[in-house]
Design a protein around this motif. Structure first.
Motif, PDB file in Angstrom:
ATOM      1  N   ASP A  97      30.049 -24.399  -1.281  1.00 34.53           N
ATOM      2  CA  ASP A  97      30.238 -24.541   0.157  1.00 34.53           C
ATOM      3  C   ASP A  97      28.920 -24.911   0.835  1.00 34.53           C
ATOM      4  OD1 ASP A  97      28.705 -22.269   0.315  1.00 34.53           O
ATOM      5  OD2 ASP A  97      30.282 -20.973   1.081  1.00 34.53           O
ATOM      6  N   SER A  98      28.978 -25.067   2.155  1.00 34.92           N
ATOM      7  CA  SER A  98      27.811 -25.512   2.902  1.00 34.92           C
ATOM      8  C   SER A  98      26.745 -24.439   3.035  1.00 34.92           C
ATOM      9  CB  SER A  98      28.232 -25.979   4.299  1.00 34.92           C
ATOM     10  OG  SER A  98      28.878 -24.922   4.993  1.00 34.92           O
ATOM     11  N   LEU A  99      27.071 -23.221   2.633  1.00 31.88           N
ATOM     12  CA  LEU A  99      26.085 -22.135   2.644  1.00 31.88           C
ATOM     13  C   LEU A  99      25.571 -21.831   1.257  1.00 31.88           C
ATOM     14  CD1 LEU A  99      27.653 -19.658   5.238  1.00 31.88           C
ATOM     15  CD2 LEU A  99      25.859 -21.359   5.587  1.00 31.88           C
ATOM     16  N   SER A 100      25.771 -22.775   0.338  1.00 31.10           N
ATOM     17  CA  SER A 100      25.311 -22.691  -1.051  1.00 31.10           C
ATOM     18  C   SER A 100      25.985 -21.571  -1.841  1.00 31.10           C
ATOM     19  CB  SER A 100      23.791 -22.532  -1.134  1.00 31.10           C
ATOM     20  OG  SER A 100      23.389 -21.235  -0.728  1.00 31.10           O
ATOM     21  N   ASN A 101      27.142 -21.090  -1.365  1.00 31.80           N
ATOM     22  CA  ASN A 101      27.932 -20.154  -2.160  1.00 31.80           C
ATOM     23  C   ASN A 101      28.859 -20.946  -3.077  1.00 31.80           C
ATOM     24  OD1 ASN A 101      26.987 -17.719  -0.818  1.00 31.80           O
ATOM     25  ND2 ASN A 101      28.179 -18.448   0.930  1.00 31.80           N
ATOM     26  N   GLY A 102      29.044 -20.451  -4.289  1.00 32.00           N
ATOM     27  CA  GLY A 102      29.890 -21.151  -5.240  1.00 32.00           C
ATOM     28  C   GLY A 102      30.947 -20.245  -5.827  1.00 32.00           C
ATOM     29  N   VAL A 103      32.019 -20.846  -6.315  1.00 32.71           N
ATOM     30  CA  VAL A 103      33.068 -20.118  -6.999  1.00 32.71           C
ATOM     31  C   VAL A 103      33.533 -20.949  -8.177  1.00 32.71           C
ATOM     32  CG1 VAL A 103      34.875 -21.095  -5.525  1.00 32.71           C
ATOM     33  CG2 VAL A 103      35.313 -18.995  -6.786  1.00 32.71           C
ATOM     34  N   GLY A 104      33.793 -20.295  -9.283  1.00 33.59           N
ATOM     35  CA  GLY A 104      34.349 -20.957 -10.447  1.00 33.59           C
ATOM     36  C   GLY A 104      35.814 -20.597 -10.592  1.00 33.59           C
ATOM     37  N   ASN A 106      44.874 -22.225  -0.251  1.00 35.18           N
ATOM     38  CA  ASN A 106      46.227 -22.102   0.262  1.00 35.18           C
ATOM     39  C   ASN A 106      46.495 -20.636   0.540  1.00 35.18           C
ATOM     40  OD1 ASN A 106      47.297 -20.932  -2.362  1.00 35.18           O
ATOM     41  ND2 ASN A 106      46.636 -22.964  -3.075  1.00 35.18           N
ATOM     42  N   SER A 107      47.683 -20.337   1.000  1.00 31.12           N
ATOM     43  CA  SER A 107      47.974 -18.957   1.388  1.00 31.12           C
ATOM     44  C   SER A 107      47.994 -18.017   0.201  1.00 31.12           C
ATOM     45  CB  SER A 107      49.328 -18.894   2.110  1.00 31.12           C
ATOM     46  OG  SER A 107      50.346 -19.398   1.278  1.00 31.12           O
ATOM     47  N   GLN A 108      48.116 -18.560  -0.996  1.00 27.26           N
ATOM     48  CA  GLN A 108      48.130 -17.714  -2.181  1.00 27.26           C
ATOM     49  C   GLN A 108      46.763 -17.661  -2.844  1.00 27.26           C
ATOM     50  OE1 GLN A 108      51.641 -18.323  -4.507  1.00 27.26           O
ATOM     51  NE2 GLN A 108      50.761 -17.455  -6.346  1.00 27.26           N
ATOM     52  N   GLN A 109      45.999 -18.730  -2.732  1.00 25.82           N
ATOM     53  CA  GLN A 109      44.635 -18.778  -3.270  1.00 25.82           C
ATOM     54  C   GLN A 109      43.689 -19.018  -2.096  1.00 25.82           C
ATOM     55  OE1 GLN A 109      45.388 -21.946  -6.170  1.00 25.82           O
ATOM     56  NE2 GLN A 109      44.831 -20.516  -7.797  1.00 25.82           N
ATOM     57  N   VAL A 110      43.147 -17.941  -1.588  1.00 23.21           N
ATOM     58  CA  VAL A 110      42.309 -18.013  -0.398  1.00 23.21           C
ATOM     59  C   VAL A 110      40.863 -18.236  -0.799  1.00 23.21           C
ATOM     60  CG1 VAL A 110      43.863 -16.539   0.911  1.00 23.21           C
ATOM     61  CG2 VAL A 110      41.996 -15.500  -0.409  1.00 23.21           C
ATOM     62  N   LEU A 111      40.051 -18.632   0.184  1.00 24.50           N
ATOM     63  CA  LEU A 111      38.615 -18.749  -0.048  1.00 24.50           C
ATOM     64  C   LEU A 111      38.004 -17.367  -0.268  1.00 24.50           C
ATOM     65  CD1 LEU A 111      37.370 -21.377   2.553  1.00 24.50           C
ATOM     66  CD2 LEU A 111      37.200 -21.562   0.070  1.00 24.50           C
ATOM     67  N   LEU A 112      36.996 -17.320  -1.095  1.00 16.59           N
ATOM     68  CA  LEU A 112      36.270 -16.070  -1.249  1.00 16.59           C
ATOM     69  C   LEU A 112      35.681 -15.645   0.086  1.00 16.59           C
ATOM     70  CD1 LEU A 112      36.448 -17.083  -4.255  1.00 16.59           C
ATOM     71  CD2 LEU A 112      34.299 -15.876  -4.626  1.00 16.59           C
ATOM     72  N   GLN A 113      35.586 -14.349   0.286  1.00 19.77           N
ATOM     73  CA  GLN A 113      35.100 -13.850   1.568  1.00 19.77           C
ATOM     74  C   GLN A 113      33.679 -14.304   1.862  1.00 19.77           C
ATOM     75  OE1 GLN A 113      35.563  -9.620   1.603  1.00 19.77           O
ATOM     76  NE2 GLN A 113      37.809  -9.696   1.629  1.00 19.77           N
ATOM     77  N   MET A 114      32.864 -14.468   0.829  1.00 23.86           N
ATOM     78  CA  MET A 114      31.472 -14.845   1.073  1.00 23.86           C
ATOM     79  C   MET A 114      31.293 -16.343   1.254  1.00 23.86           C
ATOM     80  SD  MET A 114      32.281 -14.633  -2.267  1.00 23.86           S
ATOM     81  CE  MET A 114      31.876 -12.953  -2.718  1.00 23.86           C
ATOM     82  N   MET A 115      32.355 -17.128   1.063  1.00 23.47           N
ATOM     83  CA  MET A 115      32.232 -18.575   1.150  1.00 23.47           C
ATOM     84  C   MET A 115      32.536 -19.078   2.548  1.00 23.47           C
ATOM     85  SD  MET A 115      33.707 -20.133  -2.410  1.00 23.47           S
ATOM     86  CE  MET A 115      33.070 -21.739  -1.959  1.00 23.47           C
ATOM     87  N   ALA A 116      31.846 -20.150   2.925  1.00 21.43           N
ATOM     88  CA  ALA A 116      32.103 -20.812   4.194  1.00 21.43           C
ATOM     89  C   ALA A 116      33.308 -21.728   4.054  1.00 21.43           C
ATOM     90  CB  ALA A 116      30.878 -21.609   4.624  1.00 21.43           C
ATOM     91  N   GLU A 117      33.923 -22.042   5.169  1.00 20.78           N
ATOM     92  CA  GLU A 117      35.095 -22.905   5.139  1.00 20.78           C
ATOM     93  C   GLU A 117      34.738 -24.348   4.824  1.00 20.78           C
ATOM     94  OE1 GLU A 117      36.987 -22.382   8.888  1.00 20.78           O
ATOM     95  OE2 GLU A 117      38.007 -20.536   8.278  1.00 20.78           O
ATOM     96  N   SER A 118      33.516 -24.731   5.117  1.00 20.53           N
ATOM     97  CA  SER A 118      33.076 -26.102   4.871  1.00 20.53           C
ATOM     98  C   SER A 118      32.618 -26.226   3.428  1.00 20.53           C
ATOM     99  CB  SER A 118      31.944 -26.471   5.830  1.00 20.53           C
ATOM    100  OG  SER A 118      31.451 -27.759   5.542  1.00 20.53           O
ATOM    101  N   LEU A 119      33.324 -27.059   2.655  1.00 16.36           N
ATOM    102  CA  LEU A 119      33.003 -27.278   1.242  1.00 16.36           C
ATOM    103  C   LEU A 119      32.288 -28.610   1.087  1.00 16.36           C
ATOM    104  CD1 LEU A 119      36.460 -26.206  -0.264  1.00 16.36           C
ATOM    105  CD2 LEU A 119      34.483 -24.765   0.263  1.00 16.36           C
ATOM    106  N   ILE A 120      31.303 -28.671   0.144  1.00 15.23           N
ATOM    107  CA  ILE A 120      30.506 -29.894   0.042  1.00 15.23           C
ATOM    108  C   ILE A 120      30.465 -30.488  -1.362  1.00 15.23           C
ATOM    109  CG2 ILE A 120      29.036 -29.242   1.977  1.00 15.23           C
ATOM    110  CD1 ILE A 120      26.906 -28.454  -0.121  1.00 15.23           C
ATOM    111  N   ARG A 121      30.790 -29.752  -2.405  1.00 18.49           N
ATOM    112  CA  ARG A 121      30.639 -30.294  -3.744  1.00 18.49           C
ATOM    113  C   ARG A 121      31.614 -29.637  -4.709  1.00 18.49           C
ATOM    114  NH1 ARG A 121      26.117 -32.423  -5.935  1.00 18.49           N
ATOM    115  NH2 ARG A 121      25.783 -33.164  -3.830  1.00 18.49           N
ATOM    116  N   LEU A 122      32.075 -30.381  -5.686  1.00 15.29           N
ATOM    117  CA  LEU A 122      32.890 -29.823  -6.753  1.00 15.29           C
ATOM    118  C   LEU A 122      32.533 -30.499  -8.065  1.00 15.29           C
ATOM    119  CD1 LEU A 122      35.284 -32.114  -7.456  1.00 15.29           C
ATOM    120  CD2 LEU A 122      36.243 -31.209  -5.350  1.00 15.29           C
ATOM    121  N   SER A 123      32.791 -29.797  -9.159  1.00 14.00           N
ATOM    122  CA  SER A 123      32.528 -30.322 -10.491  1.00 14.00           C
ATOM    123  C   SER A 123      33.454 -29.629 -11.463  1.00 14.00           C
ATOM    124  CB  SER A 123      31.065 -30.092 -10.884  1.00 14.00           C
ATOM    125  OG  SER A 123      30.801 -30.674 -12.143  1.00 14.00           O
TER     126      SER A 123
END
Length: 952
Positions: free
Chosen positions: A424-431, A396-413
């Motif tokens: 994300d689809s480029l195998s970048n992750g964020v916790g 959202n506008s307050q919690q943005v995606l990390l700069q190194m992450m792609a906009e396409s997300l594929i998995r969460l846990s």
């Protein structure tokens, strides 16, 4: 290779690889890529890469792509599982496993060579929920064998090592090969199209394999925090030519025997769609055929005995109870014509209150990616249906995606403590790690795990979690009745702080009476007892008072003559004085002098009123109420208003053209007050100007906060009078109310003959409901009309003066400006757009002010009034003498004659009175004779006086 040929070749490769050739990172897209790889391998056998693609690549980018394809055709894919204390993200890129430890230790990233394994490419990775730092992977080796292995570490990068790797023998390559770790971390279950196996981790590494007798081609599996049961979802072959969605609740027996089904989820028999919905045709011919669209996801919460099953191809997530697998508790779909909702699902923590769903959006027919978002639903309090709104949407506008992450997300846990991992689809992750009360996770970071920062103004969260802080509700502020505290209020502000600023633009109406003669007569003879002021300024009151005084004097003289005859000379002198001021009898009657005093008072009052009335012009110069008349609003001005079409100023020769020039040259300043908002001057606010197809940025001249930072005031100097602008407020912050207005400086020309009045108006818009805030997008149309006021002079030799001002009209439906806001809709807000359009009317309003009476007219009317008053009083005196006096005498004589008995004393008294009356009659008679004689030598203005023949 020509540019066209290169593009065609890239398009063919992308088509054959299902657009995932080297950029895909989901376990579920690997098989499609593997199939594509087989195609590319065949092409490579024909030396396409070495002979054609690489040597003939014309750009560095394309050459790099082909070299990467030749060196390592597929990037290793990962899956995040967040542990209770440590979290591991494994990112396999180009021959290397990348391991991230959460929370970060001094060593933030580990690089482990992939060649320790026999893998050709990796399906997925799982991490145990225990404190043991390890991960288990499943992959395919060069020979196409199904492989499973484990890496462990004591907490440092150097200690990571491959502990064990085993091959699932006697089975061909499985396109659908899933693994899930049990809650104790003692073993990993694998399920594929043809087999089911248990990979024991403790106390020894051992692999147990059985044939798949459950009857499902798996697409999603989850065990969760237990080690006895699991749920698997996928496709079941219903006939030899069709397969449908299904799921099973299975019993796990570790190494003792093969897992078996306890009950079945009849998914296909529950979901019905109308014929207009493309999902009505959703069957697969072969359940084991892998496609990226057929991916499913499963998550179990053992605390509530509930399970989430996400079917992205149907854009639907189902909520089941493990006690009833035939009928879902509820379902939620995310629209028709798309897929992707439920691509990955999870329970946020072990309580089972909140569900996390990866809400991707793909075009249904082509599976082309459109957007990705993570939704969190509070199922316990809000339920779970098509109408249920998420309590958080990320990003959202307050919690943005990390700069190194792609906009396409594929998995969460998620972890048991409520931490969320996203890949994300480029195998970048964020916790996204939980934040304490009063804080929220900050994703504007350069590392792979969030930190906690305080809630923004106007928001709060009273519990630990990963959600954003929610705005204060109107009821939680406890504001006073005089204060405005809507949803999202940042403090307490009085309504009086943002009231509408009204600028008087209406021209006065002419009075009912615009004839000076009538005004003069009305005010001279008005008698109003409504107020003391009216009595004091009434000339009639003073006339009556003087007449009463004169009557008293006459009575006093009469009595004194009767009682004190010895003072006859003094009484005669008094009468002589009154006779000299006799205006009616021209000095012949002393009693006429007493009446003339009242006439003088009336005439003086008329002159005084006329002089004061003359000065009540123009109205701009009159600063106080009128004190000379009962009507304090009395003015010597009459008005007229006309509406005329504006003309071309270049061809105008009109006297008022200078006034229009001043109006057209007046600079406008747009003033916007945002009331009860957390926006500050430090935010990235900007103003856009729209000029045809061109958009430019206008600087904000001044920005400041007022009233304890509850009002943000913006001042924008506009470059043109007719303009369209938009104020853009990026972020989640809300606005409770708004005040919009224009201001402009005053000016003059030709030594003040033409005066441009200062412009300053503002309209306030406030919703009637405290639960509403300003909508995300709204338009405020301002229409301006020129008003030109012309003031004619009192003296006809002078010139007219002009003044001008803009009249404003801001018509907006308040019901369309505001919207109900809650924590569900709050997180969808990305920007607030406030558009203002300023237009000018093609007509202008012309006001003309003229005096009711000019100086010459006032003088003439006052003199005429004097003559009329004298004539009127003379006529009244004559009527009294000719009519009332003879009648009075006749009545008196008859009354005297009818009295039979009169006492002697009364007779004597009457005789005395009669004698006195005879004397008075004789005097009057003599006076009449003198008057008649004098009138023979004069000419009177009135013709009503009877004349007698003149003789001695």
């Amino acid at each position: 290779m020509t540019n066209k040929d290169e593009l065609v070749q890239l398009a063919r490769l992308a088509e054959q690889a299902e657009r995932y050739s080297i950029g895909s990172h989901s376990k579920y897209t690997v098989s499609a890529c593997r199939s594509s790889w087989r195609i590319i391998s065949g092409i490579e056998q024909e030396t396409l890469l070495d002979k054609y693609l690489i040597p003939k690549a014309t750009t560095a980018e394309s050459k790099i792509v082909y070299l990467e394809m030749k060196g390592d055709y597929y990037r290793y894919l990962t899956e995040i599982t967040v542990g209770s204390e440590q979290q591991i993200c494994v990112d396999n890129l180009f021959l290397v496993w990348y391991v991230e430890l959460f929370p970060h230790s001094s060593i933030s990233s580990c690089q482990i060579p992939y060649n320790l394994t026999t893998c050709d490419f990796v399906y997925s990775v799982v991490v145990p929920r225990t404190n043991n730092i390890s991960f288990v992977y499943n992959c395919i080796d060069i020979q196409g064998n199904n492989v499973i292995g484990v890496f462990t570490s004591n907490g440092t990068c150097e200690s990571f090592q491959l502990n064990d790797e085993q091959i699932v023998s006697n089975y061909s390559t499985q396109d659908n090969f899933l693994i899930a770790i049990d809650g104790q971390g003692t073993g990993v279950y694998s399920i594929a199209d043809d087999f089911v196996c248990f990979y024991q981790l403790y106390p020894t590494f051992e692999l147990f394999v059985w044939p798949n007798t459950i009857g499902i081609s798996p697409r999603g599996v989850h065990i969760g925090s237990n080690q006895d049961y699991a749920v698997v979802a996928g496709y079941c072959q219903s006939t030899s030519t069709s397969a449908v969605e299904c799921g099973f609740y299975i019993r796990l027996n570790t190494s003792l025997s093969s897992p078996y089904s306890i009950s079945k989820f009849d998914i296909a028999n529950i979901l019905y769609y109308p014929w207009s919905d493309p999902r009505v045709i959703r069957y697969m011919a072969n359940s084991q055929t892998y496609t990226a669209q057929s991916v499913m996801s499963v998550s179990i919460c053992w605390n509530t005995q509930q399970v989430l099953i996400g079917i992205q191809s149907l854009n639907t997530v189902l909520l089941y109870s493990l006690n009833d697998t035939h009928n879902p508790i509820s379902t939620r779909q995310n629209g028709v014509g798309y897929m992707g909702f439920g691509k990955s699902v999870a329970w946020l923590d072990e309580t089972g209150e909140k569900a996390v769903i990866l809400a991707n959006t793909y075009i249904y027919s082509t599976y082309e990616w459109i957007s990705s978002a993570v939704h969190i639903y509070n199922i316990e309090s809000d339920g779970f249906s098509d109408s249920t709104q998420p309590i958080l949407v990320y990003p959202n506008s307050q919690q943005v995606l990390l700069q190194m992450m792609a906009e396409s997300l594929i998995r969460l846990s998620c972890s048991p403590a409520g931490n969320l991992g996203i890949l994300d689809s480029l195998s970048n992750g964020v916790g996204i790690l939980v934040a304490p009360p009063g804080y929220y996770p900050n994703t504007n970071i350069d590392v792979y795990a969030t930190n906690s920062i305080p809630c923004n103004r106007g928001t709060n969260r009273t519990y630990t979690g990963i959600e954003l802080c929610s705005p204060y509700s109107s009821s939680s502020m406890n504001c006073s009745e005089d204060s405005f505290c809507p949803y999202g209020a940042v403090g307490e502000v009085l309504y009086s702080a943002f009231e509408t600023i009204e600028q008087i633009q209406e021209y006065p109406e002419s009075p009912e009476n615009t004839v000076f003669d009538d005004i003069l007569m009305q005010n001279m003879f008005a008698f109003n007892v409504s107020s003391v002021h009216c009595l004091v300024v009434s000339p009639l009151v003073w006339v009556v008072l003087v007449m009463l005084i004169g009557l008293s004097v006459a009575l006093f003289l009469t009595i004194s003559e009767a009682l004190y005859p010895q003072h006859r000379s003094m009484q005669d002198n008094v009468k002589k004085i009154f006779r000299k001021i006799d205006l009616i009898g021209e000095g012949e009657m002393w009693i006429g002098g007493l009446i003339s005093a009242a006439i003088i008072v009336l005439v003086v009052s008329a002159y005084s009123f006329s002089n004061s009335f003359l000065r009540q012009y123009p109205i701009e110069d009159v600063t106080h109420n009128s004190s000379f008349a009962c009507d304090v609003t009395l003015r010597n001005a009459k008005f007229s208003t006309t509406t005329q079409q504006r003309w071309d100023p270049r061809r105008s020769t009109k006297e008022s053209q200078t006034m229009f020039d001043l109006l057209n040259a007046q600079p406008f300043t747009l003033n916007i007050d945002l009331v009860q908002t957390a926006f500050t001057c430090d935010d990235q606010l900007y103003v856009q100007r729209f000029d045809g197809y061109e958009t430019t940025i206008i600087p904000i001249t001044k920005c400041q906060t007022k009233y304890d930072d509850t009002i943000l005031s913006l001042t924008i100097l506009l470059p043109a009078q007719v303009i369209s602008v938009r104020l853009v407020l990026p972020g989640l912050n809300t606005v409770g109310a708004i005040r919009i207005g224009l201001s402009g400086p005053a000016a003059d020309a030709e030594n003040g003959r033409f005066t441009l009045m200062a412009l300053n108006f503002a309209s306030t818009f406030v919703s009637s409901s405290l639960d509403q805030v300003l909508a995300e997008s709204m338009t405020f149309p301002i229409e301006l009309t020129q008003i030109v006021n012309q003031t004619d002079p009192l003296n006809s030799n002078d010139v007219s003066k002009f003044s001008g001002i803009w009249s404003s009209s801001l018509s907006v439906n308040s019901a369309q400006l505001f919207t109900n806001e809650s924590q569900y809709t709050f997180f969808y807000r990305t920007t607030t757009n406030i558009s203002i359009t300023i237009e000018q009317n093609i007509f202008y309003i012309g006001n003309l002010q003229q005096p009711i009476a000019r100086q010459t007219e006032v003088i003439f009317r006052s003199l005429l009034f004097t003559i009329v008053v004298l004539e009127v009083f003379g006529l009244i005196f004559l009527l009294i003498k000719l009519l009332f006096t003879p009648v009075f005498r006749t009545i008196h004589e008859r009354l005297r004659q009818r009295s039979p008995k009169i006492q002697d004393s009364e007779i004597d008294e009457i005789s005395k009175i009669k004698a006195e009356n005879d004397i008075i009659t004789k005097v009057i008679h003599e006076n009449d004779q003198n008057v008649i004689k004098k009138k023979c030598h004069r000419r009177w203005s009135t013709t009503a006086i009877a004349r007698k023949p003149c003789h001695d």
